[in-house]
Design a protein around this motif. Sequence first.
Motif, mmCIF file in Angstrom:
data_model
loop_
_atom_site.group_PDB
_atom_site.id
_atom_site.type_symbol
_atom_site.label_atom_id
_atom_site.label_comp_id
_atom_site.label_asym_id
_atom_site.label_seq_id
_atom_site.Cartn_x
_atom_site.Cartn_y
_atom_site.Cartn_z
ATOM 1 N N LEU A 303 35.201 10.082 25.180
ATOM 2 C CA LEU A 303 34.793 9.806 26.552
ATOM 3 C C LEU A 303 33.299 9.511 26.604
ATOM 4 C CD1 LEU A 303 36.824 10.025 28.846
ATOM 5 C CD2 LEU A 303 35.948 12.290 29.359
ATOM 6 N N SER A 304 32.913 8.458 27.348
ATOM 7 C CA SER A 304 31.496 8.135 27.434
ATOM 8 C C SER A 304 30.778 9.155 28.309
ATOM 9 C CB SER A 304 31.306 6.738 28.014
ATOM 10 O OG SER A 304 31.530 6.765 29.393
ATOM 11 N N GLU A 306 28.881 8.864 30.872
ATOM 12 C CA GLU A 306 28.972 8.665 32.316
ATOM 13 C C GLU A 306 30.305 9.189 32.855
ATOM 14 O OE1 GLU A 306 28.274 4.603 33.665
ATOM 15 O OE2 GLU A 306 29.003 5.135 35.657
ATOM 16 N N VAL A 307 31.387 8.836 32.171
ATOM 17 C CA VAL A 307 32.709 9.248 32.629
ATOM 18 C C VAL A 307 32.849 10.765 32.528
ATOM 19 C CG1 VAL A 307 35.180 9.012 32.213
ATOM 20 C CG2 VAL A 307 33.685 7.025 31.956
ATOM 21 N N ASN A 310 30.951 12.266 35.348
ATOM 22 C CA ASN A 310 31.666 12.064 36.615
ATOM 23 C C ASN A 310 32.802 13.063 36.757
ATOM 24 O OD1 ASN A 310 30.064 9.865 37.145
ATOM 25 N ND2 ASN A 310 31.557 8.359 36.453
ATOM 26 N N ALA A 311 33.563 13.212 35.672
ATOM 27 C CA ALA A 311 34.722 14.105 35.726
ATOM 28 C C ALA A 311 34.270 15.548 35.927
ATOM 29 C CB ALA A 311 35.539 13.968 34.453
ATOM 30 N N TYR A 377 41.572 12.523 30.336
ATOM 31 C CA TYR A 377 40.880 11.240 30.488
ATOM 32 C C TYR A 377 40.430 10.625 29.169
ATOM 33 C CZ TYR A 377 40.762 12.470 35.435
ATOM 34 O OH TYR A 377 41.109 12.797 36.706
ATOM 35 N N GLY A 378 40.471 11.386 28.081
ATOM 36 C CA GLY A 378 40.012 10.860 26.802
ATOM 37 C C GLY A 378 40.837 9.659 26.382
ATOM 38 N N LEU A 379 40.146 8.601 25.967
ATOM 39 C CA LEU A 379 40.878 7.370 25.624
ATOM 40 C C LEU A 379 41.007 7.215 24.106
ATOM 41 C CD1 LEU A 379 39.262 4.951 28.173
ATOM 42 C CD2 LEU A 379 41.491 6.025 28.333
ATOM 43 N N PRO B 213 37.341 9.518 37.081
ATOM 44 C CA PRO B 213 35.903 9.603 36.809
ATOM 45 C C PRO B 213 35.348 8.425 35.995
ATOM 46 C CG PRO B 213 37.086 10.888 35.195
ATOM 47 C CD PRO B 213 38.124 10.305 36.103
ATOM 48 N N TYR B 214 36.212 7.465 35.658
ATOM 49 C CA TYR B 214 35.704 6.327 34.860
ATOM 50 C C TYR B 214 34.675 5.525 35.648
ATOM 51 C CZ TYR B 214 39.607 7.697 32.003
ATOM 52 O OH TYR B 214 40.460 8.440 31.230
ATOM 53 N N THR B 215 34.879 5.486 36.953
ATOM 54 C CA THR B 215 33.841 4.903 37.804
ATOM 55 C C THR B 215 33.164 6.037 38.558
ATOM 56 O OG1 THR B 215 35.373 4.602 39.633
ATOM 57 C CG2 THR B 215 35.138 2.772 38.112
ATOM 58 N N SER B 216 31.890 5.869 38.843
ATOM 59 C CA SER B 216 31.121 6.992 39.397
ATOM 60 C C SER B 216 30.977 6.895 40.907
ATOM 61 C CB SER B 216 29.743 7.019 38.751
ATOM 62 O OG SER B 216 29.055 5.834 39.078
ATOM 63 N N GLU B 217 30.531 7.991 41.493
ATOM 64 C CA GLU B 217 30.185 8.008 42.909
ATOM 65 C C GLU B 217 29.096 6.972 43.189
ATOM 66 O OE1 GLU B 217 30.974 9.881 45.786
ATOM 67 O OE2 GLU B 217 32.793 10.346 44.670
ATOM 68 N N LEU B 249 45.602 4.580 33.872
ATOM 69 C CA LEU B 249 45.927 5.368 32.674
ATOM 70 C C LEU B 249 47.342 5.032 32.191
ATOM 71 C CD1 LEU B 249 44.376 8.855 33.518
ATOM 72 C CD2 LEU B 249 43.778 7.406 31.577
ATOM 73 N N ASN B 252 47.379 1.678 30.570
ATOM 74 C CA ASN B 252 46.759 1.808 29.266
ATOM 75 C C ASN B 252 47.697 2.442 28.239
ATOM 76 O OD1 ASN B 252 44.179 1.111 28.304
ATOM 77 N ND2 ASN B 252 43.893 3.261 27.759
ATOM 78 N N PHE B 348 38.356 -0.157 30.816
ATOM 79 C CA PHE B 348 39.469 -0.215 29.876
ATOM 80 C C PHE B 348 39.517 -1.559 29.151
ATOM 81 C CE2 PHE B 348 40.704 2.991 32.945
ATOM 82 C CZ PHE B 348 41.246 3.982 32.153
#
Lengths: 379, 397
Positions: A303-304, A306-307, A310-311, A377-379, B213-217, B249, B252, B348
Amino acid sequence: MPNDLKGYLDYASTTPLDTEIRQTYEGLLKAYFANSDSLYKDGRQIETMQEESRQQILKLLGLPKHQVIFTSGASEANNLALKGTAFLHQIKPGRILVSAIEHSSVLNSAKQLAEVFGFEVVYLPVDEYGIVKLEALKKNLTADTILVSIQYVNNETGTLEPIREILSLLREYPGVLLHCDCVQALGKIDLSEVKDADLISLSAHKIYGLKGSGVLLKKKHLPLVPLISAGQQEEGLRGGTSNALVNIVFAKTLRLALEKQAEHFEYVTSLNQKLRKGLKDEVIFLSPDNASPYILSIANLKLSSEVWMNALEKAGFLVSAKSTCSSRKTSDSHVLVAMGIKPKLRQNVIRVSLSHLVEPADIDRFIAVNKEILAHYGL
Amino acid sequence: MAYEASVILVRYGELSTKGKNRKDFVNRLCENTKNQLKEFPRLTYEKTYDRLYIRLNGEECEAVSERLQRVFGLSSFSVAIKVESVLEVIAEAVLALAKKETGAKTFKMMARRHDKLFYPDSDGINRHCAGLILANTKMTVDVHHPDLKIIVEVQRDFTYIMAGSIAGAGGFPVGIGGKALLLLSGGIDSPVAAVLTMKRGVWVEAVHFASPPYTSEAALDKVKKLAGILSGFQGFVRLHIVNLTELQLAINQHCDPSYTITILRRMMVRISEKIATSHKCLALVSGESLGQVASQTIQSIQVINEVTNFPILRPCISMDKVEIIQQSYKIGTYETSILPYQDCCTIFTPQNPVTKPTVKKALYQENRFDWQPLLQKALADMTTLVISTQEESKDYL
């Protein structure tokens, strides 16, 4: 202090204002407004309190040979230390050595000295733990070197720099000054090791004090060129009407922090161990084992940053990805680059920073939430 | 005597051809103009049959005209000096204006009398003023291609004098041509597509797809900010926010990496169509530009478009990136669009997205998982905000 600190794990960015400090400051604000340089009673009174603050700071830190220069914060203190020293050598610009993992205020001051003022700046490499390579320091110490700037505790990884060794190395080069940025050490780690540094930068808001409040400690006999030229304030080294009331409460802020330093250190060490133990299956620790327990830099492979952040924020935990002062830049952390961390990994890093205000239950919750996040969320 | 711009005279555009709807058009246009100029509180407005007069009352003329160029349905406008309706006073002001235009070599006088009792007649005014300019400057008259057109409009009590006119944005007033739903990503293209759609009079609503959470606030704040800028063109923008995380998800997890973007875009269109239907939007709008990225090849567009019968307006379709960027500068969204946050399409991103997808393969990929409930869930959890230009007052400022 703000009521809801639950989940705040970013104490290396800043800390909430201590209630006692706030009350003291509010009391001063209500009672005083005069200019500390005014000659009538009110002015003299403020000036006296400011001087008392100065003396107490030196006493608390055990630095009788130093003098206090109040600044707007550690970034200004770092600027003044580097540029103020360098400008003395403008006629024959010498060499400045800085570690590659310094705070942006040191690195960018050095960069400006090189690009605008013609100084030669050497960035000292660090090892995989972020510790400055002493051979590199030795090799680069030349006759025209004027200043070495190395922080005590790194703000991203908590790595402790071998200031004692550096000082004994520099003893053979009496013309070379040592500047030590001690922002992340103050109130956490005993500063006796850095006592002999010629210049020391401190900040109040990292130890539950006011923002816009910093100190540069300078050995008394050392000359310095001021960056803000104005009146007689700070012995002419930093002009402008003194932010006297803020400067006054610095001493109390420091006293409160030092009084509990040992107790807090022990407690935070236990939090850090708990955290490391709980996280060890999911993450990679970038902070060395002997780093300051207040800072833990961790990476994962899925996970990056930023993500990840965020999480965590959604789950109520506030952390940083790298130094908060560079948080709006998309580039890599210069600290992790210097440590030789692989590109894939350094995109996936967060910094958890602790305090005595964090409770063991918060750590347990963080460990659980983090595990869940990386799994889902880990890809 | 120094003359200062005091009035902006606004001419309506294609409206004159719109017969019975004219009144609605003019009202809408004036409303939109006021919205776009909201940040200049001292302006006052006066509406006449074929003109709108905006009195500056001390507001910065340049800043106001720059904003006016963003109002659709407005063909041109002129910055005017207002003087007394006395021939000598008019002539003097005309001369002062002509002297200021140092770049012009030729000029033409264009006087009009709204007040037909004024003496002399238009030709007389023209001759009198031109004579003064010819005698006092080096300019000559060119009635066919003048460098400078000086317009004099005589009314009963006062006269407007203006040099030349500034082209407006053209088009129709926003809101007279139905409603469309914009897919607003947060990038450079979609706000431009929105504004180009508004230009033809269409009211725009927006849908944004977020994947926390992949995109932020912060990314969402940026989209709200963009919607805020767009609201300047029509007063307010309704912004629907759809959470796509679980759907993404699942895509994906179940679909071939090369098709994930194609499938995602098809899902977005499906969701948008549902929102458009329930909000009475008659078309979708997207910022797609042919060939810009893998999902915008003509093959991709065909496969993505296949899931809906709604028209999808793509005003940027033939524009190069540089042209889109220029437009986005003009409408004021560029600085916000380039803020560096992840959007739901970039996270993604597969190594090799397919550039020539087929409907058959897309359907095959979609049949590998049960996406209907996820889509329904995303729609059910949708939040809607109304974003307007109205600034709330903040007591810390």
